[in-house]
Structures are given as C-alpha cells and as structure tokens.
Scaffold this motif. Structure first.
Motif, PDB file in Angstrom:
ATOM      1  N   ARG A   1       0.817  -1.221   0.000  1.00  0.00           N
ATOM      2  CA  ARG A   1       0.000   0.000   0.000  1.00  0.00           C
ATOM      3  C   ARG A   1       0.844   1.262   0.000  1.00  0.00           C
ATOM      4  NH1 ARG A   1      -4.222  -2.084   4.617  1.00  0.00           N
ATOM      5  NH2 ARG A   1      -5.230  -3.715   3.372  1.00  0.00           N
ATOM      6  N   GLU A   2       1.944   1.260   0.729  1.00  0.00           N
ATOM      7  CA  GLU A   2       2.782   2.460   0.788  1.00  0.00           C
ATOM      8  C   GLU A   2       3.414   2.734  -0.569  1.00  0.00           C
ATOM      9  OE1 GLU A   2       6.668   4.150   3.245  1.00  0.00           O
ATOM     10  OE2 GLU A   2       5.505   2.451   4.027  1.00  0.00           O
ATOM     11  N   ARG A   3       3.925   1.711  -1.216  1.00  0.00           N
ATOM     12  CA  ARG A   3       4.530   1.883  -2.541  1.00  0.00           C
ATOM     13  C   ARG A   3       3.476   2.277  -3.573  1.00  0.00           C
ATOM     14  NH1 ARG A   3       7.553  -3.295  -4.367  1.00  0.00           N
ATOM     15  NH2 ARG A   3       5.417  -4.060  -4.464  1.00  0.00           N
ATOM     16  N   ALA A   4       2.318   1.615  -3.512  1.00  0.00           N
ATOM     17  CA  ALA A   4       1.261   1.899  -4.483  1.00  0.00           C
ATOM     18  C   ALA A   4       0.728   3.318  -4.343  1.00  0.00           C
ATOM     19  CB  ALA A   4       0.115   0.896  -4.318  1.00  0.00           C
ATOM     20  N   ALA A   5       0.690   3.830  -3.122  1.00  0.00           N
ATOM     21  CA  ALA A   5       0.104   5.153  -2.878  1.00  0.00           C
ATOM     22  C   ALA A   5       0.779   6.238  -3.700  1.00  0.00           C
ATOM     23  CB  ALA A   5       0.174   5.490  -1.393  1.00  0.00           C
ATOM     24  N   ALA A   6       2.074   6.078  -3.951  1.00  0.00           N
ATOM     25  CA  ALA A   6       2.805   7.088  -4.716  1.00  0.00           C
ATOM     26  C   ALA A   6       2.385   7.126  -6.178  1.00  0.00           C
ATOM     27  CB  ALA A   6       4.306   6.815  -4.616  1.00  0.00           C
ATOM     28  N   SER A   7       1.766   6.045  -6.655  1.00  0.00           N
ATOM     29  CA  SER A   7       1.381   5.960  -8.070  1.00  0.00           C
ATOM     30  C   SER A   7      -0.106   6.240  -8.301  1.00  0.00           C
ATOM     31  CB  SER A   7       1.704   4.561  -8.611  1.00  0.00           C
ATOM     32  OG  SER A   7       3.089   4.300  -8.547  1.00  0.00           O
ATOM     33  N   ILE A   8      -0.883   6.367  -7.232  1.00  0.00           N
ATOM     34  CA  ILE A   8      -2.334   6.542  -7.375  1.00  0.00           C
ATOM     35  C   ILE A   8      -2.663   8.025  -7.252  1.00  0.00           C
ATOM     36  CG2 ILE A   8      -4.603   5.916  -6.490  1.00  0.00           C
ATOM     37  CD1 ILE A   8      -3.347   3.340  -5.397  1.00  0.00           C
ATOM     38  N   VAL A   9      -3.219   8.576  -8.319  1.00  0.00           N
ATOM     39  CA  VAL A   9      -3.476  10.013  -8.393  1.00  0.00           C
ATOM     40  C   VAL A   9      -4.923  10.257  -8.785  1.00  0.00           C
ATOM     41  CG1 VAL A   9      -1.081  10.551  -8.970  1.00  0.00           C
ATOM     42  CG2 VAL A   9      -2.714  10.078 -10.806  1.00  0.00           C
ATOM     43  N   ALA A  10      -5.309  11.503  -8.812  1.00  0.00           N
ATOM     44  CA  ALA A  10      -6.651  11.866  -9.250  1.00  0.00           C
ATOM     45  C   ALA A  10      -6.842  11.507 -10.714  1.00  0.00           C
ATOM     46  CB  ALA A  10      -6.892  13.360  -9.033  1.00  0.00           C
ATOM     47  N   GLU A  11      -8.090  11.294 -11.084  1.00  0.00           N
ATOM     48  CA  GLU A  11      -8.412  10.867 -12.446  1.00  0.00           C
ATOM     49  C   GLU A  11      -7.807  11.780 -13.502  1.00  0.00           C
ATOM     50  OE1 GLU A  11     -12.460  11.243 -14.925  1.00  0.00           O
ATOM     51  OE2 GLU A  11     -12.601   9.790 -13.285  1.00  0.00           O
ATOM     52  N   ASP A  12      -7.916  13.090 -13.294  1.00  0.00           N
ATOM     53  CA  ASP A  12      -7.446  14.012 -14.341  1.00  0.00           C
ATOM     54  C   ASP A  12      -5.922  14.061 -14.460  1.00  0.00           C
ATOM     55  OD1 ASP A  12      -6.851  15.398 -12.022  1.00  0.00           O
ATOM     56  OD2 ASP A  12      -8.092  17.143 -12.490  1.00  0.00           O
ATOM     57  N   ALA A  13      -5.218  13.395 -13.526  1.00  0.00           N
ATOM     58  CA  ALA A  13      -3.759  13.350 -13.600  1.00  0.00           C
ATOM     59  C   ALA A  13      -3.240  11.953 -13.881  1.00  0.00           C
ATOM     60  CB  ALA A  13      -3.159  13.860 -12.285  1.00  0.00           C
ATOM     61  N   ASP A  14      -4.135  10.999 -14.110  1.00  0.00           N
ATOM     62  CA  ASP A  14      -3.723   9.609 -14.251  1.00  0.00           C
ATOM     63  C   ASP A  14      -3.071   9.374 -15.615  1.00  0.00           C
ATOM     64  OD1 ASP A  14      -4.158   6.617 -15.008  1.00  0.00           O
ATOM     65  OD2 ASP A  14      -4.461   6.701 -12.841  1.00  0.00           O
ATOM     66  N   PRO A  15      -1.789   8.959 -15.654  1.00  0.00           N
ATOM     67  CA  PRO A  15      -1.107   8.807 -16.941  1.00  0.00           C
ATOM     68  C   PRO A  15      -1.606   7.614 -17.744  1.00  0.00           C
ATOM     69  CG  PRO A  15       0.300   8.056 -15.149  1.00  0.00           C
ATOM     70  CD  PRO A  15      -0.894   8.691 -14.502  1.00  0.00           C
ATOM     71  N   VAL A  16      -2.087   6.578 -17.081  1.00  0.00           N
ATOM     72  CA  VAL A  16      -2.591   5.409 -17.806  1.00  0.00           C
ATOM     73  C   VAL A  16      -3.892   5.762 -18.516  1.00  0.00           C
ATOM     74  CG1 VAL A  16      -3.365   3.022 -17.613  1.00  0.00           C
ATOM     75  CG2 VAL A  16      -1.463   3.828 -16.207  1.00  0.00           C
ATOM     76  N   LEU A  17      -4.797   6.420 -17.809  1.00  0.00           N
ATOM     77  CA  LEU A  17      -6.047   6.836 -18.434  1.00  0.00           C
ATOM     78  C   LEU A  17      -5.774   7.753 -19.621  1.00  0.00           C
ATOM     79  CD1 LEU A  17      -9.136   6.964 -18.511  1.00  0.00           C
ATOM     80  CD2 LEU A  17      -9.012   8.828 -16.827  1.00  0.00           C
ATOM     81  N   ARG A  18      -4.868   8.690 -19.448  1.00  0.00           N
ATOM     82  CA  ARG A  18      -4.534   9.609 -20.542  1.00  0.00           C
ATOM     83  C   ARG A  18      -3.975   8.855 -21.744  1.00  0.00           C
ATOM     84  NH1 ARG A  18      -1.791  12.817 -17.783  1.00  0.00           N
ATOM     85  NH2 ARG A  18       0.289  11.953 -18.136  1.00  0.00           N
ATOM     86  N   SER A  19      -3.094   7.894 -21.497  1.00  0.00           N
ATOM     87  CA  SER A  19      -2.493   7.135 -22.596  1.00  0.00           C
ATOM     88  C   SER A  19      -3.536   6.321 -23.350  1.00  0.00           C
ATOM     89  CB  SER A  19      -1.408   6.200 -22.053  1.00  0.00           C
ATOM     90  OG  SER A  19      -0.320   6.924 -21.547  1.00  0.00           O
ATOM     91  N   VAL A  20      -4.459   5.705 -22.625  1.00  0.00           N
ATOM     92  CA  VAL A  20      -5.477   4.883 -23.286  1.00  0.00           C
ATOM     93  C   VAL A  20      -6.453   5.762 -24.062  1.00  0.00           C
ATOM     94  CG1 VAL A  20      -7.362   3.246 -22.910  1.00  0.00           C
ATOM     95  CG2 VAL A  20      -5.231   3.000 -21.634  1.00  0.00           C
ATOM     96  N   CYS A  21      -6.837   6.900 -23.508  1.00  0.00           N
ATOM     97  CA  CYS A  21      -7.729   7.811 -24.240  1.00  0.00           C
ATOM     98  C   CYS A  21      -7.068   8.286 -25.533  1.00  0.00           C
ATOM     99  CB  CYS A  21      -8.093   9.006 -23.359  1.00  0.00           C
ATOM    100  SG  CYS A  21      -9.257   8.642 -22.021  1.00  0.00           S
ATOM    101  N   GLU A  22      -5.795   8.622 -25.467  1.00  0.00           N
ATOM    102  CA  GLU A  22      -5.082   9.061 -26.671  1.00  0.00           C
ATOM    103  C   GLU A  22      -4.978   7.929 -27.695  1.00  0.00           C
ATOM    104  OE1 GLU A  22      -1.421  10.434 -25.057  1.00  0.00           O
ATOM    105  OE2 GLU A  22      -2.240  12.370 -24.386  1.00  0.00           O
ATOM    106  N   ALA A  23      -4.723   6.717 -27.225  1.00  0.00           N
ATOM    107  CA  ALA A  23      -4.619   5.577 -28.135  1.00  0.00           C
ATOM    108  C   ALA A  23      -5.957   5.262 -28.781  1.00  0.00           C
ATOM    109  CB  ALA A  23      -4.097   4.357 -27.380  1.00  0.00           C
ATOM    110  N   ALA A  24      -7.043   5.343 -27.996  1.00  0.00           N
ATOM    111  CA  ALA A  24      -8.377   5.096 -28.545  1.00  0.00           C
ATOM    112  C   ALA A  24      -8.705   6.103 -29.643  1.00  0.00           C
ATOM    113  CB  ALA A  24      -9.417   5.149 -27.428  1.00  0.00           C
ATOM    114  N   ALA A  25      -8.334   7.359 -29.412  1.00  0.00           N
ATOM    115  CA  ALA A  25      -8.599   8.398 -30.411  1.00  0.00           C
ATOM    116  C   ALA A  25      -7.791   8.162 -31.683  1.00  0.00           C
ATOM    117  CB  ALA A  25      -8.283   9.771 -29.818  1.00  0.00           C
ATOM    118  N   ARG A  26      -6.526   7.780 -31.545  1.00  0.00           N
ATOM    119  CA  ARG A  26      -5.698   7.517 -32.730  1.00  0.00           C
ATOM    120  C   ARG A  26      -6.236   6.336 -33.535  1.00  0.00           C
ATOM    121  NH1 ARG A  26      -1.395   8.209 -29.078  1.00  0.00           N
ATOM    122  NH2 ARG A  26      -1.130   5.944 -28.973  1.00  0.00           N
TER     123      ARG A  26
END
Length: 275
Positions: free
Chosen positions: A50-75
C-alpha cells in the motif's frame, strides 16, 4: 455481427509498463477489426504494497494510464472499456473505477466498484479491499458499438441483484473485468459468469488478469465471453494476450423471447417466518 477484443494481462507495479501494454492492445485490437476492446480490473497498477502503491495513485485528471489509453483510442478510432484503475477521489479515499472510452478518446461512462473484496480464504490468503478503497454508490449502463453495456467489477459478480438492475435498465451486454484469485477462480469463475448471462439474457464479457504478478500475487486468467444462452464463446486460458470474439446481438432478443425471464420478474413479497 460485432467483433470485440479482450486483453488478458499480467499487470505489475510499473505504471509506464502497464500503459504500454494497454496502448499496444488498443492498436492491435483496432488492426484486428474490433469495434471495442475490453481490459481487466486494475489494468494500470497491481501492487499489494500500500505504501509503494500510494505514490502511483493520483486523481483521475492526472492519471497517466487513463490519458495514454484515451489518446490511443482516439488515434485508433476504437472504443475501450478500461476495466478499472485505482484513482484518488476528491475526498482523499481511493476508488476502483472503470471507464468506457469512445473512439474520439472521450470518457462516456465511469463506474466505481460497489462490492469490496474483504475475505480470508482457506489457503490463508487475506484480502481487505475496504482498507484502502471506498465503495461506489451508483450503477451504470452506457450505449456502445457492442450494445448497451452494464458495468461491474470482479467481486460484484457474486451479487445478482446488481445484474438484475443492469438488465432492467436495458443492458444487453455485461462487463465483468476481474483479477480473480486462483482458488476462487477455479471454483466459481465459469459458473458465476454463465449464470449472470443466463439469468440476464445478455452477453457477458470478462477480461481478466492472469499469472504471477510483480507484487507476488497470482491471478486466475480465463478471460471469457459468454452468450445469452450461457455458451462460452471465448476462454483465453491462463496466458496473457489478446483474444477476439464475434457478437451477434440478435441473440439477445432471441433468447429473451424464448425464455422471457425479464418480463416475468416480480418484486419479492415480504418473507414470513415461522417460530
């Protein structure tokens, strides 16, 4: 007929590596003629520390995985059901949240997992999802190229009232992205998914995590597509990869006409007790 793709993956503790797997799957699904790609629960990060994971869990609008998938879906011009990501809510708590992303890269629907996995298995494995995550407070059905999609996540599978509500709301396909443990998967995965399809007269699409993960856990795999009659159209076994299935949505009406359980549903009357 509509072609869909399922990603079976072994997500780890590296966000960038997981995002790269997802983006590659989007491209390959589109190249393979799929109208929509389905990915597993916790596609962006699986980490029991949990401590290690906490550093990677961010708000939706800052999530790099979500951003990458949205960009890939659009392409690629393909819809994606991103099974779920761990995201930080405005109140600071975490959500296990799924997304439906359209072919322009826009998020069409969100769903926060309602039922949290708090169990101790006979093997000694103990899971307390509620120690980190808050449950959702609403369900979701969204129109997609693969039909009206009702959203669920993993442990939700054991609660048929949710699937009744989704089919009552017009769902013709039910998504159950998962990271099932091996003992529970071997015992219950296939039978529960087939039951949800049969009782709802709907397709069930269940993209799953599989194999040995970097955080030490092992997941069951066997991503499935089940038709409204309960027939398994695709079983991806235990190996990570991309699978395809052809969906004939006319089967929904055919099955619901043959056995009209949705029309026959009634509110359950009060249950009497005898001393």
């Amino acid at each position: 007929m509509t072609r869909i793709a399922l990603l079976q993956m072994t997500a780890g503790i590296d966000l960038q590596a997981n995002a790269a797997v997802l983006v590659d799957a989007v491209d390959r699904a589109a190249a393979g003629g799929a109208a929509m790609l389905f990915t597993p629960e916790m596609s962006g990060l699986i980490d029991r520390d949990r401590e290690r994971a906490a550093a990677s869990i961010v708000a939706e609008d800052a999530d790099p995985v979500l951003r990458s998938v949205c960009e890939a879906a659009a392409r690629a011009g393909i819809w994606v059901h991103l099974g779920s990501l761990a995201v930080r809510r405005a109140d600071g708590r975490l959500a296990n949240r799924g997304y439906v992303i359209d072919g322009t890269g826009a998020v069409r629907a969100r769903y926060d997992k309602l039922h949290l996995f708090d169990v101790t298995l006979p093997t000694g494995e103990s899971w307390r999802e509620s120690a980190s995550y808050a449950p959702g407070d609403s369900a979701s059905v969204v129109a997609t190229p693969a039909g009206r999609l009702g959203l669920a996540i993993c442990y939700d599978l054991r609660f048929p009232d949710l699937f009744r509500a989704l089919s009552d709301a017009g769902a013709t396909m039910l998504a159950v992205p998962a990271a099932f443990t091996v003992p529970t998967g071997e015992a219950h995965w296939h039978v529960l998914l087939r039951a949800r399809a049969i009782e709802s007269g709907a397709f069930v699409v269940a993209a799953a995590q599989a194999g040995q993960h970097a955080d030490g856990r092992t997941t069951y795999g066997h991503s499935l597509v089940v038709d409204p009659w309960g027939t398994v159209l695709l079983d991806m076994g235990e190996t990570a990869g991309l699978g395809f299935a052809e969906i004939d949505m006319s089967q929904v009406d055919a099955v619901r006409t043959r056995i009209p359980v949705l029309d026959h549903r009634r509110a359950i009357p009060p249950i009497g007790t005898v001393a």
